[in-house]
Design an enzyme around this catalytic site. Structure first.
Site, PDB file in Angstrom:
ATOM      1  CG  HIS A   7      -1.554   4.057   3.262  1.00 10.45           C
ATOM      2  ND1 HIS A   7      -2.826   3.907   4.004  1.00 10.45           N
ATOM      3  CD2 HIS A   7      -0.514   3.016   3.466  1.00 10.45           C
ATOM      4  CE1 HIS A   7      -3.049   2.584   4.271  1.00 10.45           C
ATOM      5  NE2 HIS A   7      -2.080   2.180   3.617  1.00 10.45           N
ATOM      6  CB  SER A  39      -0.768  -0.401   1.580  1.00 14.43           C
ATOM      7  OG  SER A  39      -0.362  -0.188   2.596  1.00 14.43           O
TER       8      SER A  39
END
Length: 207
Positions: free
Chosen positions: A179, A126
Site C-alpha cells: 500500500h 490494492s
C-alpha cells in the site's frame, strides 16, 4: 452526469475490473474456496512469492498477482475502491496515462510486498489502487483543478488515508508495504503527469 456517461468515460477501469472478476472466477472454477483462498492454489494461478518471482526469475508474477484475490470480500473491497478512484481520475488522465499509472504502481507495490514479506504469498489489486489515489492526491496539490474542487477532494483523500491507517492498525493480513509503495509511487507519477495535463483535463473532474 448520467451513470451511463460516467461509465463511458472509464473504459480502462471497467476492463481492469472485468479482468479481476474473470481471474477470480477462474480460481473459483478450478477449486479455490471463494471466501478464503489457500496459498498453493494462488501460487498455481500466478501469485507473487519471493523465491519464485525473484529467485526463479518468474517476474511475470508481479503482473499476474495484481489480478488475483484471496476471497470474495477481498475482491469486492478492491473493486469498489478501483471503481471510485477510476470514476474520478480516468476522465482526467484519459486511458493511456491512467493505465500506465495503474500498472506501474501495481508492479512497484508488488515488488515492495515480496521484498518486505519474503515468506508470504501476495495477491491483490490494492497496491495499484493505492497508486491511483496517490496520483490523485499529487494532482490535487497542483493548480490543475479549481480551488473549491481541490478542497473537497483533498478532504475525501484524507478520509481514505485515515480509514486505511485504522484498518492497518486493527486488521491482520493488511499488506502495508504494498500500500505504501503503491501510494508513494503514485504521488511521484502524479507530479510527473501534471506537466502533461492542461486546464481542460482538470475541468473533467466532477463530484
Amino acid at each position: 452526469m448520467k451513470v451511463t456517461d460516467r461509465l463511458k468515460a472509464i473504459p480502462v477501469t471497467l476492463v481492469l475490473i472485468g479482468i479481476n472478476v474473470l481471474a477470480f472466477g477462474y480460481t473459483a472454477a478450478t477449486g479455490m474456496d471463494i471466501w478464503w483462498a489457500d496459498g498453493n492454489h494462488l501460487l498455481h494461478a500466478g501469485a507473487n512469492y519471493w523465491s519464485l518471482t525473484i529467485t526463479h526469475q518468474e517476474y511475470w508474477r508481479l503482473l499476474t498477482s495484481m489480478f488475483l484475490h484471496a476471497g470474495l470480500g477481498h475482491l469486492f473491497t478492491n473493486m469498489l475502491g478501483l471503481l471510485i478512484g477510476g470514476m474520478f481520475l480516468e476522465p482526467v488522465l484519459r486511458s493511456f496515462r491512467y493505465a500506465f499509472a495503474y500498472i506501474t504502481t501495481g508492479l512497484i507495490s508488488d515488488y515492495a510486498s515480496i521484498w518486505y514479506h519474503k515468506s508470504a504469498v501476495g495477491v491483490g489489486a490494492s497496491g495499484a489502487i493505492f497508486g491511483i489515489f496517490g496520483v490523485f492526491l499529487a494532482l490535487l496539490t497542483t493548480q490543475l483543478f479549481p480551488v473549491e474542487i481541490r478542497k473537497a477532494f483533498l478532504a475525501y483523500i484524507g478520509l481514505f488515508i485515515a480509514l486505511n491507517v485504522i484498518a492497518a492498525a486493527v486488521s491482520q493480513g493488511v499488506d502495508n508495504a504494498a500500500h505504501l509503495a503503491g501510494f508513494l509511487s503514485g504521488v511521484l507519477i502524479g507530479y510527473l503527469f501534471y506537466f502533461t495535463l492542461t486546464k481542460a483535463d482538470g475541468e473533467r473532474l466532477s463530484c
